[in-house]
Motif scaffolding. Structure first.
Motif, PDB file in Angstrom:
ATOM      1  N   THR A  16      -2.994  -8.882   6.214  1.00 31.06           N
ATOM      2  CA  THR A  16      -2.514  -9.340   4.905  1.00 31.06           C
ATOM      3  C   THR A  16      -1.798  -8.217   4.169  1.00 31.06           C
ATOM      4  O   THR A  16      -0.744  -8.423   3.559  1.00 31.06           O
ATOM      5  CB  THR A  16      -3.687  -9.876   4.061  1.00 31.06           C
ATOM      6  OG1 THR A  16      -4.294 -10.958   4.760  1.00 31.06           O
ATOM      7  CG2 THR A  16      -3.234 -10.331   2.683  1.00 31.06           C
ATOM      8  N   LEU A  17      -2.354  -7.009   4.230  1.00 31.34           N
ATOM      9  CA  LEU A  17      -1.724  -5.865   3.568  1.00 31.34           C
ATOM     10  C   LEU A  17      -0.363  -5.553   4.185  1.00 31.34           C
ATOM     11  O   LEU A  17       0.605  -5.300   3.460  1.00 31.34           O
ATOM     12  CB  LEU A  17      -2.636  -4.636   3.635  1.00 31.34           C
ATOM     13  CG  LEU A  17      -3.888  -4.689   2.768  1.00 31.34           C
ATOM     14  CD1 LEU A  17      -4.848  -3.560   3.140  1.00 31.34           C
ATOM     15  CD2 LEU A  17      -3.528  -4.622   1.281  1.00 31.34           C
ATOM     16  N   VAL A  18      -0.269  -5.605   5.500  1.00 32.84           N
ATOM     17  CA  VAL A  18       1.012  -5.324   6.168  1.00 32.84           C
ATOM     18  C   VAL A  18       2.038  -6.396   5.796  1.00 32.84           C
ATOM     19  O   VAL A  18       3.188  -6.076   5.469  1.00 32.84           O
ATOM     20  CB  VAL A  18       0.836  -5.220   7.699  1.00 32.84           C
ATOM     21  CG1 VAL A  18       2.183  -5.191   8.409  1.00 32.84           C
ATOM     22  CG2 VAL A  18       0.028  -3.976   8.057  1.00 32.84           C
ATOM     23  N   ASP A  40      -2.404  -5.210  -5.402  1.00 34.40           N
ATOM     24  CA  ASP A  40      -2.413  -6.300  -6.393  1.00 34.40           C
ATOM     25  C   ASP A  40      -1.835  -7.580  -5.816  1.00 34.40           C
ATOM     26  O   ASP A  40      -2.427  -8.658  -5.949  1.00 34.40           O
ATOM     27  CB  ASP A  40      -1.612  -5.912  -7.648  1.00 34.40           C
ATOM     28  CG  ASP A  40      -2.320  -4.886  -8.509  1.00 34.40           C
ATOM     29  OD1 ASP A  40      -3.544  -4.666  -8.312  1.00 34.40           O
ATOM     30  OD2 ASP A  40      -1.649  -4.290  -9.372  1.00 34.40           O
ATOM     31  N   GLU A  41      -0.663  -7.471  -5.178  1.00 33.41           N
ATOM     32  CA  GLU A  41      -0.007  -8.650  -4.612  1.00 33.41           C
ATOM     33  C   GLU A  41      -0.837  -9.306  -3.509  1.00 33.41           C
ATOM     34  O   GLU A  41      -0.820 -10.509  -3.351  1.00 33.41           O
ATOM     35  CB  GLU A  41       1.373  -8.285  -4.057  1.00 33.41           C
ATOM     36  CG  GLU A  41       2.417  -7.993  -5.107  1.00 33.41           C
ATOM     37  CD  GLU A  41       2.968  -9.248  -5.778  1.00 33.41           C
ATOM     38  OE1 GLU A  41       3.133 -10.280  -5.108  1.00 33.41           O
ATOM     39  OE2 GLU A  41       3.217  -9.173  -6.990  1.00 33.41           O
ATOM     40  N   GLY A  47      -8.637   0.508  -3.011  1.00 33.11           N
ATOM     41  CA  GLY A  47      -9.566   1.021  -2.009  1.00 33.11           C
ATOM     42  C   GLY A  47      -9.434   0.304  -0.680  1.00 33.11           C
ATOM     43  O   GLY A  47      -9.593   0.904   0.386  1.00 33.11           O
ATOM     44  N   ALA A  48      -9.140  -0.992  -0.733  1.00 31.22           N
ATOM     45  CA  ALA A  48      -8.950  -1.760   0.508  1.00 31.22           C
ATOM     46  C   ALA A  48      -7.736  -1.238   1.270  1.00 31.22           C
ATOM     47  O   ALA A  48      -7.737  -1.191   2.504  1.00 31.22           O
ATOM     48  CB  ALA A  48      -8.786  -3.242   0.204  1.00 31.22           C
ATOM     49  N   VAL A  49      -6.711  -0.834   0.523  1.00 34.27           N
ATOM     50  CA  VAL A  49      -5.522  -0.268   1.166  1.00 34.27           C
ATOM     51  C   VAL A  49      -5.904   1.037   1.855  1.00 34.27           C
ATOM     52  O   VAL A  49      -5.607   1.253   3.030  1.00 34.27           O
ATOM     53  CB  VAL A  49      -4.384  -0.036   0.150  1.00 34.27           C
ATOM     54  CG1 VAL A  49      -3.189   0.626   0.835  1.00 34.27           C
ATOM     55  CG2 VAL A  49      -3.960  -1.333  -0.514  1.00 34.27           C
ATOM     56  N   TYR A  50      -6.621   1.904   1.122  1.00 29.60           N
ATOM     57  CA  TYR A  50      -6.983   3.206   1.683  1.00 29.60           C
ATOM     58  C   TYR A  50      -8.030   3.115   2.789  1.00 29.60           C
ATOM     59  O   TYR A  50      -8.151   4.027   3.596  1.00 29.60           O
ATOM     60  CB  TYR A  50      -7.447   4.162   0.582  1.00 29.60           C
ATOM     61  CG  TYR A  50      -6.294   4.770  -0.169  1.00 29.60           C
ATOM     62  CD1 TYR A  50      -5.427   5.664   0.465  1.00 29.60           C
ATOM     63  CD2 TYR A  50      -6.043   4.449  -1.490  1.00 29.60           C
ATOM     64  CE1 TYR A  50      -4.355   6.218  -0.211  1.00 29.60           C
ATOM     65  CE2 TYR A  50      -4.973   4.997  -2.175  1.00 29.60           C
ATOM     66  CZ  TYR A  50      -4.133   5.886  -1.528  1.00 29.60           C
ATOM     67  OH  TYR A  50      -3.071   6.433  -2.191  1.00 29.60           O
ATOM     68  N   SER A  51      -8.763   2.039   2.853  1.00 32.99           N
ATOM     69  CA  SER A  51      -9.712   1.906   3.966  1.00 32.99           C
ATOM     70  C   SER A  51      -8.994   1.461   5.249  1.00 32.99           C
ATOM     71  O   SER A  51      -9.565   1.538   6.330  1.00 32.99           O
ATOM     72  CB  SER A  51     -10.837   0.935   3.607  1.00 32.99           C
ATOM     73  OG  SER A  51     -10.371  -0.386   3.556  1.00 32.99           O
ATOM     74  N   ALA A  62       3.301   0.819   9.837  1.00 38.56           N
ATOM     75  CA  ALA A  62       2.759  -0.466  10.310  1.00 38.56           C
ATOM     76  C   ALA A  62       3.730  -1.599   9.996  1.00 38.56           C
ATOM     77  O   ALA A  62       3.905  -2.527  10.802  1.00 38.56           O
ATOM     78  CB  ALA A  62       1.397  -0.727   9.678  1.00 38.56           C
ATOM     79  N   VAL A  63       4.392  -1.526   8.848  1.00 45.28           N
ATOM     80  CA  VAL A  63       5.386  -2.545   8.478  1.00 45.28           C
ATOM     81  C   VAL A  63       6.595  -2.453   9.410  1.00 45.28           C
ATOM     82  O   VAL A  63       7.094  -3.481   9.895  1.00 45.28           O
ATOM     83  CB  VAL A  63       5.806  -2.387   6.998  1.00 45.28           C
ATOM     84  CG1 VAL A  63       7.023  -3.245   6.679  1.00 45.28           C
ATOM     85  CG2 VAL A  63       4.640  -2.742   6.078  1.00 45.28           C
TER      86      VAL A  63
END
Length: 195
Positions: A16-18, A40-41, A47-51, A62-63
């Motif tokens: 989802t982040l990618v 946010d989006e 923290g979820a991004v940094y984990s 990764a993108v």
């Protein structure tokens, strides 16, 4: 419905982040997209991004990988079931017309490539990815040259470098002026094929 394992949940979060970062990088560019904005989006905390990613550059890589994998699949589908060189070139040209010069993708790749000069580890990571693409194109050129009985005018690796360089340059030109056509790329492939 079975509950997701921790690994499945983390993989889904990463995916989802990618996907969210890809949308933002393509829409707003690398510099204008912060990790906070991605979080946010995507509906997560920073923290979820940094984990999942050490920093913005790692997320960006990764993108890049995700976009290039998607484009490779689209190109493979465009060439699927093509048995003659002309059929393959027609499929390639359709893919190129729809893809090369996409403003978001082109701008993002150029911006991140320029950014990579500021960090040796990122520069190396981008260079490794570009080498992998050149090697894949080299293999394809070798395979198809043998299959169609073509003698390339220079080593397949040099042909791959030339074609990719032309494609990147064409992408930049088309991002600026969408009226620039892509027919030059299959025409160069024809020249390399001896016709």
């Amino acid at each position: 419905m079975a509950r997701m394992t921790r690994a499945e949940s983390q993989a889904q979060t990463r995916e989802t982040l990618v996907a969210t970062a890809a949308d933002l990088f393509l829409k707003d560019g690398y510099a204008a997209t912060s990790l906070e904005k991605v979080a946010d989006e995507a509906g997560f905390s920073k923290g979820a991004v940094y984990s999942n990613f050490r920093n913005k550059d790692e997320l960006c890589l990764a993108v890049v990988d995700a976009i290039r994998a998607d484009q490779a699949q689209k190109l493979a589908r465009a060439l699927e079931n093509r048995t003659t060189l002309e059929e393959m070139l027609a499929g390639f040209e359709r893919w190129a017309e729809a893809t090369i010069g996409d403003v978001g993708w082109t701008t993002f790749e150029v911006e991140f490539s320029v950014r990579s000069r500021q960090d040796e580890s990122i520069r190396v990571a981008v260079a490794e990815r570009n080498l992998a693409i050149r090697e894949a194109v080299t293999l394809l050129l070798d395979e198809h040259a043998r299959a169609f009985g073509i003698t390339l005018p220079m080593p397949a690796a040099d042909c791959a470098t030339a074609l990719l360089s032309l494609g990147v340059g064409l992408g930049v030109q088309r991002a600026i002026d969408p009226q620039v056509g892509v027919a030059v790329l299959p025409s160069v492939i024809r020249l390399l094929a001896g016709g």
